[in-house]
Design a protein around this motif. Structure first.
Motif, short mmCIF file in Angstrom:
data_model
loop_
_atom_site.label_atom_id
_atom_site.label_comp_id
_atom_site.label_asym_id
_atom_site.label_seq_id
_atom_site.Cartn_x
_atom_site.Cartn_y
_atom_site.Cartn_z
N LEU A 187 0.83 -1.39 0.02
CA LEU A 187 -0.13 0.06 -0.02
C LEU A 187 0.75 1.29 0.06
O LEU A 187 0.37 2.42 -0.18
CB LEU A 187 -0.98 -0.16 1.25
CG LEU A 187 -2.02 -1.12 1.39
CD1 LEU A 187 -2.87 -1.11 2.57
CD2 LEU A 187 -2.87 -1.25 -0.08
N HIS A 188 2.26 1.12 0.09
CA HIS A 188 3.10 2.30 0.07
C HIS A 188 4.30 2.23 -0.69
O HIS A 188 5.26 1.61 -0.34
CB HIS A 188 3.25 2.77 1.69
CG HIS A 188 3.81 4.05 1.83
ND1 HIS A 188 3.70 4.89 3.11
CD2 HIS A 188 4.89 4.74 0.88
CE1 HIS A 188 4.47 5.91 2.88
NE2 HIS A 188 5.24 5.76 1.78
N ALA A 189 3.87 2.47 -2.08
CA ALA A 189 5.29 2.21 -3.04
C ALA A 189 5.22 3.55 -3.82
O ALA A 189 4.22 3.77 -4.74
CB ALA A 189 4.82 0.99 -4.03
N HIS A 190 6.28 4.49 -3.83
CA HIS A 190 6.31 5.50 -4.50
C HIS A 190 7.03 5.00 -5.99
O HIS A 190 7.85 4.41 -5.94
CB HIS A 190 7.29 6.38 -4.10
CG HIS A 190 7.07 7.12 -2.81
ND1 HIS A 190 6.02 8.20 -2.41
CD2 HIS A 190 7.18 6.85 -1.27
CE1 HIS A 190 5.86 8.65 -1.30
NE2 HIS A 190 6.36 7.44 -0.50
N LEU A 191 6.39 5.44 -7.18
CA LEU A 191 6.70 4.82 -8.40
C LEU A 191 8.37 4.85 -8.74
O LEU A 191 8.88 3.90 -8.90
CB LEU A 191 5.99 5.41 -9.39
CG LEU A 191 6.26 4.97 -11.11
CD1 LEU A 191 6.19 3.36 -10.99
CD2 LEU A 191 5.59 5.59 -11.85
N LEU A 240 -1.47 10.00 4.18
CA LEU A 240 -0.68 11.10 4.43
C LEU A 240 0.76 10.55 5.15
O LEU A 240 0.41 10.06 6.11
CB LEU A 240 -1.44 12.05 5.23
CG LEU A 240 -2.77 12.53 4.66
CD1 LEU A 240 -3.55 13.40 5.70
CD2 LEU A 240 -2.77 13.18 3.28
N HIS A 241 1.69 10.99 4.60
CA HIS A 241 2.97 10.96 5.19
C HIS A 241 2.89 11.92 6.61
O HIS A 241 2.50 13.04 6.49
CB HIS A 241 4.32 11.52 4.34
CG HIS A 241 4.59 10.53 3.63
ND1 HIS A 241 3.73 9.88 2.55
CD2 HIS A 241 5.77 9.73 3.25
CE1 HIS A 241 4.38 9.04 1.76
NE2 HIS A 241 5.72 9.07 2.39
N MET A 242 2.91 11.24 7.77
CA MET A 242 2.92 12.26 9.00
C MET A 242 3.99 11.84 9.87
O MET A 242 4.39 10.57 10.15
CB MET A 242 1.45 11.57 9.59
CG MET A 242 0.32 12.69 9.10
SD MET A 242 -0.94 12.09 9.70
CE MET A 242 -0.87 12.06 11.28
N THR A 275 7.00 -1.16 1.35
CA THR A 275 8.54 -0.95 0.93
C THR A 275 8.76 0.46 0.99
O THR A 275 10.06 0.77 1.02
CB THR A 275 8.63 -1.60 -0.27
OG1 THR A 275 7.69 -0.95 -1.41
CG2 THR A 275 8.59 -3.00 -0.43
N ASP A 276 7.98 1.29 0.67
CA ASP A 276 8.22 2.76 0.33
C ASP A 276 8.86 3.09 -0.86
O ASP A 276 8.41 3.48 -1.79
CB ASP A 276 9.13 3.37 1.54
CG ASP A 276 8.84 4.91 1.94
OD1 ASP A 276 8.03 5.45 1.29
OD2 ASP A 276 9.44 5.38 2.46
N ASP A 277 10.12 2.72 -1.04
CA ASP A 277 10.86 2.86 -2.38
C ASP A 277 11.80 1.63 -2.41
O ASP A 277 12.89 1.51 -1.87
CB ASP A 277 11.61 4.08 -2.24
CG ASP A 277 10.97 5.37 -1.80
OD1 ASP A 277 10.26 5.83 -2.59
OD2 ASP A 277 10.80 5.86 -0.71
ZN LIG Z 1 6.60 7.18 1.67
#
Ligand SMILES: [Zn+2]
Ligand SMILES: CNc1ncnc2c1ncn2[C@@H]1O[C@H](COP(=O)(O)O)[C@@H](O)[C@H]1O
Length: 353
Positions: free
Chosen positions: A16-20, A200-202, A285-287
């Motif tokens: 759910l959290h993957a920046h292209l 939202l990144h918080m 994973t984020d990135d």
């Molecule tokens: Zn992120």
């Protein structure tokens, strides 16, 4: 059990959290570098290897380099299809990709064609029968201020209506040390009112208490990181209470936080705090490109750091389905998939544990 990499690989997963542009693999990066030799970009400039750490500032320098390599529709199409197929090969069954639409005058790329191209990649993978359900979150880079944020929300609204359900929400990201979340509230509020979900990144860095409080008032549908929300990290009990009361899931990115040095070590990661509370936490994973990881490794890392047995790992991945932004029908389909796969996978893993 920690050596049982196969279990984590075979585990059906939700990302759910993957920046292209942070998810670009070494293989794809090679193709990009070959396309643009004049930029003199080397692999060491686009990824942070095993055992290496960088400051968060340095991580954001890495994104600037990658953005130079990905600046045409053709690049975006290749990057997005490769990233989707890589997640699918890692047994990710449902993926929410997020990306910041950019315009590049020298290549004719517009924010609109940027989003169109990502959607085209998603559709191409679907047509090819890649076994993964992909949705898209349009990202707001906090650095760019209120006006761009509002423009981005309007674009996302258009695509939410025209993409057949592929665009499901908004992400707020970008360098957390730059910009003020307060001025972005009207755009985020508008997005919420029009039916876009909010991730939202918080509190990714300390001293964002006031901003986090305002953002939590919206409220968001999911929280990215939330590293410094809880009192032991300089946050506050009232912030925690708010997240708990709303059962707002946290997107947890272990390797990203440790390599970016916002968390000193895996064992000190805030997943421990929230997991013990029984709060919904989703491993992400984020990135995966920049931090040289994949979702299987992140699950394995969570298990080895916090002593999770296979049934607990299974439950983590199963509960992630509850936190997706797509509708109930998709959730039901995914739950069915998880139910079918469970006996075969868990029996084998328990035997080895
Ligand atoms: Zn992120
Ligand atoms: C490490 N922690 C992080 N914190 C905040 N924002 C991050 C991030 N990692 C990535 N991004 C956001 O994603 C962009 C790259 O992907 P896209 O070009 O949008 O696909 C970065 O420029 C930043 O805005």
């Amino acid at each position: 059990m920690d050596d049982n990499a196969e279990f984590y690989k075979d585990l059906p997963k939700v990302e759910l959290h993957a920046h292209l542009n942070g998810s670009v693999s070494v293989q794809t990066m090679e193709k990009l570098i070959r396309r643009k030799p004049h930029l003199n970009i080397e692999h060491s400039m686009t990824a942070i290897g095993k055992g290496q750490r960088r400051t968060l500032d340095e991580c954001f320098e890495v994104f600037k380099v990658i953005h130079k390599l990905v600046d045409t529709e053709e690049d975006i199409l290749m990057v997005a299809t490769d990233v989707i197929k890589e997640f699918a090969a890692d047994n990710v069954k449902y993926l929410e990709l997020r990306s910041t639409p950019r315009e590049e005058n020298h290549t004719g790329l517009t924010k609109k064609s940027y989003i169109e191209t990502v959607i085209e990649a998603i559709q191409q993978c679907k047509n090819e029968g890649v076994d993964i359900d992909v949705r898209f979150l349009v990202a707001i880079d906090r650095r760019n201020g209120a006006e761009v944020a509002m423009e981005t929300v309007k674009l996302a609204e258009e695509f939410m209506l025209s993409s057949g359900g592929l665009v499901v929400g908004i992400d707020l990201s970008g360098d957390p040390t730059v910009g003020d979340g307060r001025c972005l509230l009207p755009a985020l509020q508008r997005a919420r009112n029009s039916g876009l979900k909010l991730s939202l990144h918080m509190s990714e860095v300390p001293s964002q208490l006031e901003e986090s409080e305002l953002l939590l008032n919206l409220p968001p549908d999911r929280i990215g990181h939330g590293t410094f929300l809880h009192p032991e990290m300089g946050g506050s009990q009232s912030l925690v209470d708010r997240a708990v009361k709303g059962r707002i899931p946290l997107e947890i990115c272990l390797t990203s936080n440790v390599k970016g040095q916002t968390v000193p070590s895996y064992s000190q990661h805030h997943l421990r705090y929230w997991y013990q509370l029984g709060h919904p936490c989703v491993i992400c994973t984020d990135d995966k490109g920049v931090f040289c990881t994949d979702l299987s490794q992140e699950y394995q890392l969570a298990a080895s750091t916090f002593g999770l047995r296979p049934d607990a790992v299974w439950t983590l991945s199963e509960r992630a389905v509850d936190c997706i932004f797509a509708g109930d029908e998709v959730k039901q389909q995914l739950r069915q998939k998880w139910t079918e796969l469970k006996p075969g996978l868990l029996q084998g893993a328990e035997l080895q544990a």
